[in-house]
Design an enzyme around this catalytic site. Structure first.
Site, PDB file in Angstrom:
ATOM      1  N   ASP A   1      -4.621  -3.296  -3.875  1.00 25.88           N
ATOM      2  CA  ASP A   1      -3.916  -2.014  -3.739  1.00 25.88           C
ATOM      3  C   ASP A   1      -2.434  -2.115  -4.088  1.00 25.88           C
ATOM      4  OD1 ASP A   1      -4.158   0.674  -3.342  1.00 25.88           O
ATOM      5  OD2 ASP A   1      -4.054   0.612  -1.163  1.00 25.88           O
TER       6      ASP A   1
ATOM      7  N   ASP B   1       0.823  -1.215   0.000  1.00 22.29           N
ATOM      8  CA  ASP B   1       0.000   0.000   0.000  1.00 22.29           C
ATOM      9  C   ASP B   1       0.855   1.262   0.000  1.00 22.29           C
ATOM     10  OD1 ASP B   1      -2.045  -1.754   0.081  1.00 22.29           O
ATOM     11  OD2 ASP B   1      -2.857  -1.146   2.007  1.00 22.29           O
TER      12      ASP B   1
END
Length: 245
Positions: free
Chosen positions: A94, A31
């Site tokens: 992500d 992320d």
């Protein structure tokens, strides 16, 4: 038990065995464009144990940790239950979409993070596919308000093609990392561009994406766009799309 082993054992004990879904989610430098969901594996660790996202390199240490301490253990379990339990995996939310759209963020664009995401996902998908071919894997594909622009989609398709993972994938998962409304599916993915069909229910566009030349103004249309782009960009690959609601 709430462990992966326990969940699989419980599912296998049922008649018929129950379908189980897991999220594979622990890439090094995870992320990169967020701060609330950083992972536990880093390419380079700061003294406090957090990730040094600015440190360039090939992430060899982080990838070695990811493979040995995370993916290989998952592969071993999946192999044990191959053919005994129907299993679905959503692979690394992500991650790869950030490489298509967030090159300018030094946390995402540096060589270590790029190596971690590409190398980690390639290893995960290929290893799982080889050991447990019945497992249905869906790779994260962001959402239409993220990758729906044609240039972003083109970049994402090229990334997937270069990783040589499509033969192991059932398709893609969307709306997991970030979200846009489902909306109503149009006859074609670009049905609403250029104000072509004003007033049609499928052209409802609460975020104003079509005015920004994004045809994927709802998630159903993004699924159409994603399937078409992948099918045209990777020979023989016709992916299925699942949408998190």
């Amino acid at each position: 038990s709430n462990t992966m082993q326990g969940i699989l054992a419980d599912a296998a004990s049922k008649s018929p065995p129950q379908l189980v879904t897991f999220i594979v989610y622990d890439l090094p430098n995870r992320d990169c464009h967020a701060k609330a969901s950083n992972g536990e594996i880093c390419c380079t660790y700061n003294v406090d144990g957090s990730c040094d996202y600015a440190k360039a390199g090939d992430c060899s240490a982080g990838l070695a940790e990811y493979k040995a301490e995370y993916i290989d253990k998952i592969v071993s379990l999946l192999k044990e239950y191959e053919g005994r339990v129907p299993i679905v995996l959503v692979i690394e939310p992500d991650s790869l979409p950030n490489l298509s759209t967030n090159h300018g963020d030094p946390r995402c664009g540096n060589s270590a993070t790029v190596a971690a995401y590409k190398g980690g996902i390639q290893y995960a998908v290929q290893s799982i596919g080889a050991a447990a071919p019945s497992v249905a894997m869906y790779l994260d594909a962001g959402h239409g308000g993220w990758l729906g622009w044609k240039d972003n989609m083109k970049d994402y398709v090229a990334t997937i093609r270069d990783l040589s993972v499509s033969s192991h994938l059932r398709g893609f998962a969307t709306n997991v990392a970030g979200y846009q409304a489902l909306g109503q599916m149009c006859p074609t993915y670009d049905f609403c561009l250029n104000n072509a069909n004003p007033g049609h229910p499928c052209c409802a566009d609460p975020c104003g994406l079509t005015s920004q030349w994004n045809p994927s103004h709802n998630e159903h249309n993004y699924a159409l766009h994603l399937r078409k782009a992948m099918s045209e960009g990777i020979s023989g690959f016709v992916p299925h799309i699942i949408i998190d609601t």
